[in-house]
Motif scaffolding. Sequence first.
Motif, PDB file in Angstrom:
ATOM      1  N   VAL A  44      38.154  48.280  49.345  1.00 22.28           N
ATOM      2  CA  VAL A  44      39.210  47.385  48.884  1.00 22.28           C
ATOM      3  C   VAL A  44      38.988  47.088  47.405  1.00 22.28           C
ATOM      4  O   VAL A  44      37.900  46.665  47.018  1.00 22.28           O
ATOM      5  N   ALA A  45      40.025  47.322  46.610  1.00 24.04           N
ATOM      6  CA  ALA A  45      39.954  47.030  45.179  1.00 24.04           C
ATOM      7  C   ALA A  45      41.113  46.126  44.794  1.00 24.04           C
ATOM      8  O   ALA A  45      42.246  46.333  45.241  1.00 24.04           O
ATOM      9  N   GLN A  46      40.816  45.127  43.984  1.00 25.58           N
ATOM     10  CA  GLN A  46      41.862  44.281  43.415  1.00 25.58           C
ATOM     11  C   GLN A  46      42.263  44.922  42.096  1.00 25.58           C
ATOM     12  O   GLN A  46      41.438  45.075  41.195  1.00 25.58           O
ATOM     13  N   THR A  47      43.533  45.309  41.979  1.00 30.81           N
ATOM     14  CA  THR A  47      43.983  46.080  40.824  1.00 30.81           C
ATOM     15  C   THR A  47      44.934  45.309  39.909  1.00 30.81           C
ATOM     16  O   THR A  47      45.444  45.883  38.947  1.00 30.81           O
ATOM     17  N   GLN A  48      45.180  44.038  40.189  1.00 31.28           N
ATOM     18  CA  GLN A  48      46.078  43.270  39.336  1.00 31.28           C
ATOM     19  C   GLN A  48      45.492  43.188  37.928  1.00 31.28           C
ATOM     20  O   GLN A  48      44.279  43.194  37.748  1.00 31.28           O
ATOM     21  N   THR A  49      46.372  43.110  36.949  1.00 33.86           N
ATOM     22  CA  THR A  49      45.940  42.986  35.560  1.00 33.86           C
ATOM     23  C   THR A  49      45.672  41.522  35.267  1.00 33.86           C
ATOM     24  O   THR A  49      46.592  40.706  35.291  1.00 33.86           O
ATOM     25  N   PRO A  50      44.425  41.183  34.991  1.00 29.46           N
ATOM     26  CA  PRO A  50      44.113  39.774  34.709  1.00 29.46           C
ATOM     27  C   PRO A  50      44.605  39.381  33.315  1.00 29.46           C
ATOM     28  O   PRO A  50      44.644  40.191  32.401  1.00 29.46           O
ATOM     29  N   ASP A  51      44.998  38.122  33.219  1.00 34.80           N
ATOM     30  CA  ASP A  51      45.356  37.558  31.920  1.00 34.80           C
ATOM     31  C   ASP A  51      45.012  36.078  31.939  1.00 34.80           C
ATOM     32  O   ASP A  51      44.268  35.628  32.805  1.00 34.80           O
ATOM     33  N   ALA A  52      45.558  35.321  31.025  1.00 36.85           N
ATOM     34  CA  ALA A  52      45.216  33.904  30.915  1.00 36.85           C
ATOM     35  C   ALA A  52      45.559  33.117  32.179  1.00 36.85           C
ATOM     36  O   ALA A  52      44.915  32.110  32.478  1.00 36.85           O
ATOM     37  N   THR A  53      46.553  33.577  32.925  1.00 39.28           N
ATOM     38  CA  THR A  53      46.953  32.833  34.127  1.00 39.28           C
ATOM     39  C   THR A  53      46.733  33.588  35.434  1.00 39.28           C
ATOM     40  O   THR A  53      46.783  32.983  36.494  1.00 39.28           O
ATOM     41  N   THR A  54      46.515  34.883  35.384  1.00 36.57           N
ATOM     42  CA  THR A  54      46.294  35.672  36.597  1.00 36.57           C
ATOM     43  C   THR A  54      44.813  35.995  36.727  1.00 36.57           C
ATOM     44  O   THR A  54      44.241  36.645  35.852  1.00 36.57           O
ATOM     45  N   PRO A  55      44.196  35.561  37.808  1.00 39.92           N
ATOM     46  CA  PRO A  55      42.762  35.815  37.986  1.00 39.92           C
ATOM     47  C   PRO A  55      42.444  37.304  38.133  1.00 39.92           C
ATOM     48  O   PRO A  55      43.239  38.064  38.687  1.00 39.92           O
ATOM     49  N   ALA A  56      41.289  37.701  37.659  1.00 39.20           N
ATOM     50  CA  ALA A  56      40.815  39.074  37.862  1.00 39.20           C
ATOM     51  C   ALA A  56      40.435  39.272  39.323  1.00 39.20           C
ATOM     52  O   ALA A  56      40.571  40.360  39.867  1.00 39.20           O
TER      53      ALA A  56
END
Length: 162
Positions: A44-56
């Motif tokens: 399982v990999a979390q692939t969302q792009t983190p930014d100032a408001t979205t957690p890695a």
Amino acid sequence: RAFEETTGKSLAWFFDQWVYKAGFPELRVRSLYNARSRTLTLDVAQTQTPDATTPAVFRLPVAIEFVTAQGARTEEIEINQRSQRFTFKLESKPLLIHFDKGERILKKLDFPQPAARVAYKLAHGSDATSVFNAGAWLQRWSAERYRRLATTGRARANVHGI
């Protein structure tokens, strides 16, 4: 506070990622069944792009349902890293793997599975959402398959049983 007092657990992580932050987890799941050891591995990999408001990394308690010829069982895991591997002992090859049983997590899920497994979910799924998703997947899969056959000239022969 009432939930924390009742459960005796801190829920700061939950409110931080779902209320005070933005975005949602994007998960890539891959499965491999080893018949010799009778183990199923899920990467399982979390692939969302983190930014100032979205957690890695989102912290995600997930229920996974496995159905084999011997029956169904549900395992609970917690995803709390960017990439994780989970291994489960199964009696036989899985007929169905339902990641996030009950569809409780807001997410984008990339989890390719064999058509036979998705068809089994369509016929035997444990909740309406998973059955609907399986039907939608099979519809897209069959349309794509037919489109590929049509571009090779084999569609007409297949439709007519040749």
